[in-house]
Design a protein around this motif. Structure first.
Motif, PDB file in Angstrom:
ATOM      1  N   GLU A  92       0.832  -1.211   0.000  1.00  0.00           N
ATOM      2  CA  GLU A  92       0.000   0.000   0.000  1.00  0.00           C
ATOM      3  C   GLU A  92       0.866   1.260   0.000  1.00  0.00           C
ATOM      4  O   GLU A  92       0.539   2.257  -0.639  1.00  0.00           O
ATOM      5  N   PHE A  93       1.963   1.211   0.749  1.00  0.00           N
ATOM      6  CA  PHE A  93       2.892   2.339   0.808  1.00  0.00           C
ATOM      7  C   PHE A  93       3.455   2.617  -0.590  1.00  0.00           C
ATOM      8  O   PHE A  93       3.533   3.771  -1.043  1.00  0.00           O
ATOM      9  N   HIS A 133       0.856   4.175  -2.796  1.00  0.00           N
ATOM     10  CA  HIS A 133       0.720   5.596  -2.471  1.00  0.00           C
ATOM     11  C   HIS A 133       1.813   6.417  -3.134  1.00  0.00           C
ATOM     12  O   HIS A 133       1.559   7.478  -3.716  1.00  0.00           O
ATOM     13  N   ASN A 134       3.043   5.920  -3.066  1.00  0.00           N
ATOM     14  CA  ASN A 134       4.171   6.660  -3.645  1.00  0.00           C
ATOM     15  C   ASN A 134       4.056   6.786  -5.158  1.00  0.00           C
ATOM     16  O   ASN A 134       4.424   7.817  -5.734  1.00  0.00           O
ATOM     17  N   TYR A 144       8.959  10.467   1.103  1.00  0.00           N
ATOM     18  CA  TYR A 144       8.111   9.274   1.236  1.00  0.00           C
ATOM     19  C   TYR A 144       8.878   8.026   0.790  1.00  0.00           C
ATOM     20  O   TYR A 144       8.741   6.952   1.392  1.00  0.00           O
ATOM     21  N   TYR A 157       9.696   4.836   3.095  1.00  0.00           N
ATOM     22  CA  TYR A 157       9.352   3.477   2.648  1.00  0.00           C
ATOM     23  C   TYR A 157      10.553   2.545   2.810  1.00  0.00           C
ATOM     24  O   TYR A 157      10.423   1.426   3.321  1.00  0.00           O
ATOM     25  N   ILE A 197      -0.051   6.590   6.015  1.00  0.00           N
ATOM     26  CA  ILE A 197      -0.379   5.417   5.204  1.00  0.00           C
ATOM     27  C   ILE A 197      -1.461   4.585   5.897  1.00  0.00           C
ATOM     28  O   ILE A 197      -2.370   4.055   5.250  1.00  0.00           O
ATOM     29  N   ARG A 243      -4.717   6.341   5.534  1.00  0.00           N
ATOM     30  CA  ARG A 243      -5.160   6.155   4.146  1.00  0.00           C
ATOM     31  C   ARG A 243      -5.845   4.802   3.987  1.00  0.00           C
ATOM     32  O   ARG A 243      -6.871   4.686   3.307  1.00  0.00           O
TER      33      ARG A 243
END
Length: 419
Positions: free
Chosen positions: A113-114, A117-118, A137, A141, A195, A198
């Motif tokens: 998921e991270f 997002h990036n 970010y 990560y 995160i 989110r």
């Protein structure tokens, strides 16, 4: 939170018998009065089924094996029910059935998921996002990925496995193993918490495992410049053209409050003149998209007049990459013999030394800084109070023993102390 009611019932559908006379066995899950049914893909003769006991009553091997399967269903459902209550603080009959049957129950992973997002963040660079934040970010990560490998010997971890202990151990890992400073650790943690929030908004999870973990930023080193330090930067002769140019950009930012990315993208079309002849900057901040309205004082006016025509594409300044500017800032810091100096200090200096210290109302500063919320601006108000404390301590040292009470007053004081 009130615990929901939960029941599991097994029964046979006598109206749908096979050719061999057997009826299908069904399950009914009820949570808070709402129920759902599912098929066990098992069949039994109606006379061998007990509606009262919800099980087979035959003594043959097939009936015994069936009852073992039914008991396993009961135990599995109880386990899934308790887990969903613990993990999500929320459970439905449908979610229990889906979990039991393996429908849509794949675990959503934190690092996956991270990474997603990036990737989304990268696509917004230059529109609503800036590249420097994207890099932050990515760094967060990588730090998190290394921690999960170091601590758990895993390539990723599911959201439903996260706990308060996880974030505590992550902080400890950064502090002790990596030796990160406070602000660096807290920056990584804030991004991790983002995160997770989110994921909650996407309904991946319902509970925030880090809800009780509050990040407290350390005050650290002072981030604004005093009037004397700003004067030093402005008045010191600098021979090298590139360093002098970066110095002037810093001074411009210190008298406008523009962040580096906003200074880099500033266009002449974003500068206007009002009816009184006063010139202003009206620009949307790259970081937040909020509009800032900044009056152009005499010093920044002189700077843009001097460099007018030096940039292309309608921009006010021709500014290279941030990494190149950092090199020149380092050279400037060494030349001025200053302990610390970074470009973003110009924005802090504008808020404190230039504005608040000279009586600009915090509501006005909020608009000029382009803050979404005045609470962000109030941070500078606290900094200004800290500065007052520092100044008063210096004042106390400078006037020590320079003033004294009259002898009569000293005599009265000594009498009162001897009572």
């Amino acid at each position: 939170m009130k615990r929901s009611t939960f029941r599991i019932l097994f029964y046979i559908n006598r109206n749908k018998q096979k050719k061999d006379g057997k009826s299908p066995i069904l399950g009914r899950i009820t949570v808070d009065g709402m129920h759902t049914q599912f098929s066990l893909q098992e069949y039994i003769e109606p006379e061998l089924w007990s509606a009262q006991d919800n099980c087979a009553i035959g003594k043959n091997k097939a009936c015994k094996e069936l009852n073992l399967k039914l008991e396993k269903y009961r135990q599995d459902l109880k386990y899934h029910y308790n887990k969903q209550v613990e993990d999500n603080a929320y459970v439905t009959a449908e979610s229990l059935k889906n979990t039991l049957l393996g429908i849509g129950t794949h675990e959503v992973m934190l690092l996956k998921e991270f990474e997603a997002h990036n990737k989304e963040f990268f696509q917004s660079i230059g529109i609503t996002k800036v590249k420097s934040t994207y890099k932050s970010y990515n760094t967060a990560y990588n730090t998190l990925r290394n921690f999960i490998r170091y601590k758990y010997d895993m390539d990723d971890i599911a959201f439903n496995q996260l706990s308060y202990t996880f974030i505590e151990e992550f902080d400890f890992y950064m502090r002790v193993t990596l030796g990160y400073k406070t602000n660096t650790r807290h920056g990584r943690i804030r991004m991790l918490k983002y995160i997770v929030m989110r994921a909650i908004k996407k309904e991946v999870i319902r509970n925030n495992p880090f809800a009780d973990y509050h990040v407290k930023s350390s005050e650290g080193e002072r981030r604004w410049l005093s009037k004397e330090e700003l004067d030093l930067i402005m008045q010191t002769p600098i021979k090298r053209i590139a360093v002098n140019y970066v110095r002037n950009l810093f001074v411009f930012a210190a008298f406008t409050g523009l962040a580096f990315i906003d200074l880099q993208t500033l266009k002449w079309s974003e500068i206007f003149t009002d009816k009184r002849g006063m010139r202003w900057i009206r620009k949307k901040r790259s970081k937040t998209g909020t509009e800032c309205i900044i009056p152009l004082l005499d010093i920044p006016l002189q700077i843009i007049k001097y460099y007018k025509g030096s940039a292309k594409d309608g921009r006010v300044f021709d500014i290279g990459s941030y990494s190149l500017v950092l090199l020149y800032m380092q050279e400037l810091r060494e030349l001025l013999n200053m302990k610390t100096l970074c470009f973003h200090q110009s924005r802090h200096t504008y808020a404190t030394t230039v504005c608040l210290s000279n009586g600009v109302p915090i509501e006005t500063l909020c608009i000029m800084m382009g803050h979404r919320n005045i609470s962000t601006t109030q941070i500078y108000s606290k900094i200004t109070k800290n500065r007052i404390n520092e100044d008063m301590q210096l004042l106390e040292k400078s006037i020590d023993r320079k003033y004294s009470l009259p002898e009569q007053m000293q005599h009265i004081s000594s009498v009162n102390n001897n009572k």
